[in-house]
Scaffold this active site. Structure first.
Site, PDB file in Angstrom:
ATOM      1  N   ASP A 260      40.561  52.376  41.059  1.00 22.81           N
ATOM      2  CA  ASP A 260      41.218  51.252  40.401  1.00 22.81           C
ATOM      3  C   ASP A 260      41.188  51.500  38.885  1.00 22.81           C
ATOM      4  OD1 ASP A 260      42.607  48.936  39.976  1.00 22.81           O
ATOM      5  OD2 ASP A 260      41.349  47.681  41.248  1.00 22.81           O
TER       6      ASP A 260
HETATM    7  C1  BGC Z   1      44.090  45.956  39.937  1.00 24.12           C
HETATM    8  C2  BGC Z   1      44.845  46.685  41.031  1.00 24.12           C
HETATM    9  C3  BGC Z   1      46.163  47.181  40.512  1.00 24.12           C
HETATM   10  C4  BGC Z   1      45.924  48.043  39.303  1.00 24.12           C
HETATM   11  C5  BGC Z   1      47.190  48.644  38.739  1.00 24.12           C
HETATM   12  C6  BGC Z   1      44.047  46.745  38.646  1.00 24.12           C
HETATM   13  O1  BGC Z   1      43.546  45.982  37.608  1.00 24.12           O
HETATM   14  O2  BGC Z   1      42.800  45.664  40.389  1.00 24.12           O
HETATM   15  O3  BGC Z   1      45.030  45.829  42.134  1.00 24.12           O
HETATM   16  O4  BGC Z   1      46.842  47.872  41.520  1.00 24.12           O
HETATM   17  O5  BGC Z   1      45.307  47.265  38.302  1.00 24.12           O
HETATM   18  O6  BGC Z   1      48.039  47.688  38.243  1.00 24.12           O
END
Ligand code: BGC
Length: 717
Positions: A260
């Site tokens: 993530d």
């Molecule tokens: C979130 C994810 C997301 C990623 C990219 C993160 O902060 O937890 O769910 O896919 O950002 O946008």
């Protein structure tokens, strides 16, 4: 294409760059590979720009074409970029948030909505979707419950599978790669606080948190995203047990594993990695392939190979996975895949997509209460639409991708569309739904307007951006000012119905006690206003069900239907008992249980009949019930099967959803619904991590929601 041949031509640096995901912001108007501004924190070098593997973020379609074209000129091996984004509930045409849509109990609808999102996203150049989110969500304080399919593993697994199928299909035209997230157990964050600690037994993890991710892997999901949280003390980003032993070895996942956002370097903040170099080692060694938005790989991977702590084979394995994914999407032959700005004009927000979004919003709406005011008559002369959500396009919820406010049908417009012959009037009353909004000055006007009308539609709830990532709340009630509005309006007009807009279960006991009728619209999306009007005026008999328990009080959170038994169970009310497992100032009963949802009709259930009293392993039992529409409207009823394991080698939940069937019932119609129960239905992961059914007594419940009582017993012998 033979990606192995490609791999041998690449330098170590080029390979490492394939594993670094950067942001669209790096490709600004003036300068490609811009490493200034926010991107400077990435510590990536401009000269690496041509070698990066993937891009995160929302970019205009034309810009994506331009970036890819330039990249194909510059990249020495003509390896295209992978464009990644979050198409969580639609791209341009927004459909209801996943928490709502799951409550339609209709997997074909989930699949169709996902396919629609993928079609719109792919013609606009996106290749990979950071969805579905498969986190089990049991705590309404956690803002990200809106992205989930709710608190139950059984339903979440089915919804996750349907989403993967809808997004990916065969990865051909209009299909995008899917990424199941956030592996694992992100939804178990303590106290519902985002990014917080997750500490749970392997027993709970395997039975209630892992099944939905596993369903995605079994459905062939191409990518898995590791979660931000720690899992039993070890950040998932560097957690070898969950990422290697479980995901890779046990489940056989050989697709791409991405972290993530910035999670590799966050292992330093967690107090798990001493520095960036160690963070790189821990993540890569745990099997991470792509680092999203931090640069530990870019900075240290080569050094760690030189020192012999990481190997070139590890690097190659990861790069090969990334190249295989690009190949599977056809990007190595055609770097723009389905991107087509001209075609996009005809596809985005087309009538067909709006119709599907409307159907999805209608099917997701949950009638929480109705003392008889709904459905409203269509012959009303004058109708007021009042409240902070009455005349706004902010009905989309978080993760709305390219969905614009101005494309949304407001409730005011939806009611006008439904009642072309009537006078429909609007007034805010309360201008904002924000939790801290207290201005009462508009309420008098709303009251005066309500007095002049035959019916009132009150649009209440939380603000569109109060649920989602980083949106944990400690108080999940409605703001007092909205209650004041409700009281004043209802004091002059009792023919009033509340439309509730929310991304999470709210603690709305007072609303339940005061409002004549409540329809929970969740965040319904682009066609929200039309969908709400269909329900208000009876064109659609509501049939949505709750996928998360609504607490009677926030102090009950986390509250979920499939909780374990205790030695001192409590009836819903304490009834004077002291030493029972219950809150003495309010009891344990939720306001609305999982699976709950009324309709304008009344469905009667017969007793459950089992065809046998016992079964052996390998045999099956059939549970049958008759359901009858005893009301005045045709209806769709989701008949739910729950099973309880009376005793086992480890404590089992009070009951668990194990099947459902959505049946259409004409007025007066009666149908037989049967469920087959096999050993697999009864199996669970025991303390030893092995899945099996244990002999003994089970109870079968079939009903309209999870509160159904009077189970029928049988034995597995
Ligand atoms: C979130 C994810 C997301 C990623 C990219 C993160 O902060 O937890 O769910 O896919 O950002 O946008």
């Amino acid at each position: 294409m033979d990606v192995k041949k490609l791999l041998v031509k690449m330098s170590v640096r080029e390979k490492v760059c394939q594993l670094t995901q950067v942001h669209f912001g790096m490709y600004d108007d003036k300068k490609f590979y811009d490493t200034t501004g926010p991107e400077s924190i990435l510590y990536v070098k401009a000269e690496d720009g041509k070698n990066f593997g993937s891009i995160l973020g929302e970019a205009p379609t034309e810009k994506i074409l331009e970036i890819q074209e330039k990249h194909m000129q510059d990249n020495p091996h003509k390896i295209p970029l992978l464009f990644c984004t979050n198409v969580v509930h639609g791209f341009k045409t927004i459909y209801p948030i996943p928490l709502g849509l799951a409550g339609a109990f209709d997997m074909e609808l989930v699949r169709e909505c996902a396919a629609m999102g993928a079609k719109e996203a792919t013609v606009c150049g996106r290749h990979l979707n950071y969805a579905p989110m498969a986190d089990t969500a049991r705590d309404a304080r956690w803002g990200r419950v809106m992205e989930s399919a709710g608190e139950g593993a059984y339903l979440s697994a089915l919804v996750t599978k349907a989403n993967v199928e809808g997004f990916q299909g065969d990865l051909g035209k209009y299909k995008m790669a899917a990424c199941v997230k956030h592996f694992a157990a992100y939804g178990g964050a303590e106290a519902g606080r985002d990014y917080n600690t997750v500490d749970m037994s392997e027993y709970t993890l395997r039975n209630y948190y892992l099944p939905a991710y596993k369903a995605a892997v079994d459905a062939g999901v191409t990518m898995v995203m590791s979660a931000f949280n720690t899992l039993n003390g070890v950040p998932v980003t560097g957690n070898k047990w969950i990422l290697k032993d479980v995901l890779r070895d046990e489940w056989g996942f050989d697709g791409v594993l991405i972290t993530d956002f910035r999670a590799v370097k966050e292992m330093i903040t967690h107090g798990f990695a001493e520095n960036g170099k160690e963070a790189c080692f821990l993540a890569a060694d745990a099997g991470v392939d792509i680092e999203m938005m931090s640069s530990a790989f870019a900075e240290y991977y080569e050094e760690l190979i030189a020192e012999g702590r990481l190997t070139i084979e590890q690097l190659d394995t990861s790069v090969e996975r990334v190249l295989r994914l690009k190949d599977a999407l056809g990007l190595l032959e055609n770097p723009t895949k389905d991107e087509n700005p001209e075609e996009a004009k005809a596809i985005l927000l087309c009538d067909e997509h709006r119709a599907l979004a409307r159907k999805a919003a209608e099917e997701s709406a949950v009638l929480l209460k109705n003392d008889g005011v709904l459905p409203f008559s269509k012959t009303l002369k004058r109708v007021a639409v009042i409240g902070p959500h009455a005349n706004t396009g902010k009905l989309r919820g978080q993760w709305r991708c390219s969905g614009q406010e101005e494309d949304v049908v407001t409730v005011f417009d939806g009611v006008k569309n439904a009642l072309p012959e009537s006078e429909v009037v609007w007034c805010e009353g309360v201008a904002s739904a924000a939790f801290d909004y207290t201005d009462e000055s508009g309420i008098a006007q709303a009251k005066a307007l309500a007095k002049t009308c035959d019916a009132v539609v009150l649009c209440l709830g939380e603000d569109e951006d109060e649920a989602g990532e980083g949106k944990s709340r400690m108080d999940i009630t409605l703001p007092q000012v909205q209650y004041k509005l409700l009281d004043e309006v209802c004091s002059v007009n009792k023919n009033a119905a509340v439309l509730l807009f929310t991304g999470r279960p709210l603690a709305i006991k007072r609303l339940h006690e005061t409002a004549p009728a409540i329809v929970n619209m969740w965040w319904p999306g682009t066609e929200g206003g039309n969908a709400a009007a269909s329900i208000l005026f009876g064109d659609k008999n509501p049939s949505g069900k709750l996928t998360m328990t609504f607490p009677a009080h926030v102090g009950q959170c986390p509250i979920y239907y499939n909780h374990y038994r205790t030695g001192r169970p409590s009836p819903d009310e304490r009834k004077g008992k002291t030493f029972v497992s219950a809150y003495f100032d309010g009891g344990n009963a939720p306001l609305y249980p999982f699976g709950y949802g009324l309709s304008y009709s009344k469905v009667e259930y017969s007793e459950v009949v089992l065809d046998k009293e016992s079964m052996r392993g390998g045999e099956k039992i059939t549970a049958t019930v008759r359901v009858k529409n005893a009301g005045r409207y045709a209806t769709n009823e989701t008949v739910q099967l729950y099973i309880a394991d009376t005793f086992a080698s480890i404590v089992r939940p009070v009951k668990e959803l194990k099947g459902f069937e959505k049946v259409a019932l004409a007025v007066g119609e009666e149908k037989t619904v049967s469920f087959e129960i096999t050993e697999e239905t009864l199996a669970f992961y025991g303390a030893d991590g092995v899945k099996k059914a244990e002999k003994g007594e089970f109870k079968v419940y079939i009903g309209t929601d999870s509160s159904c009582k009077e189970g029928k017993a049988f034995r597995l012998v």
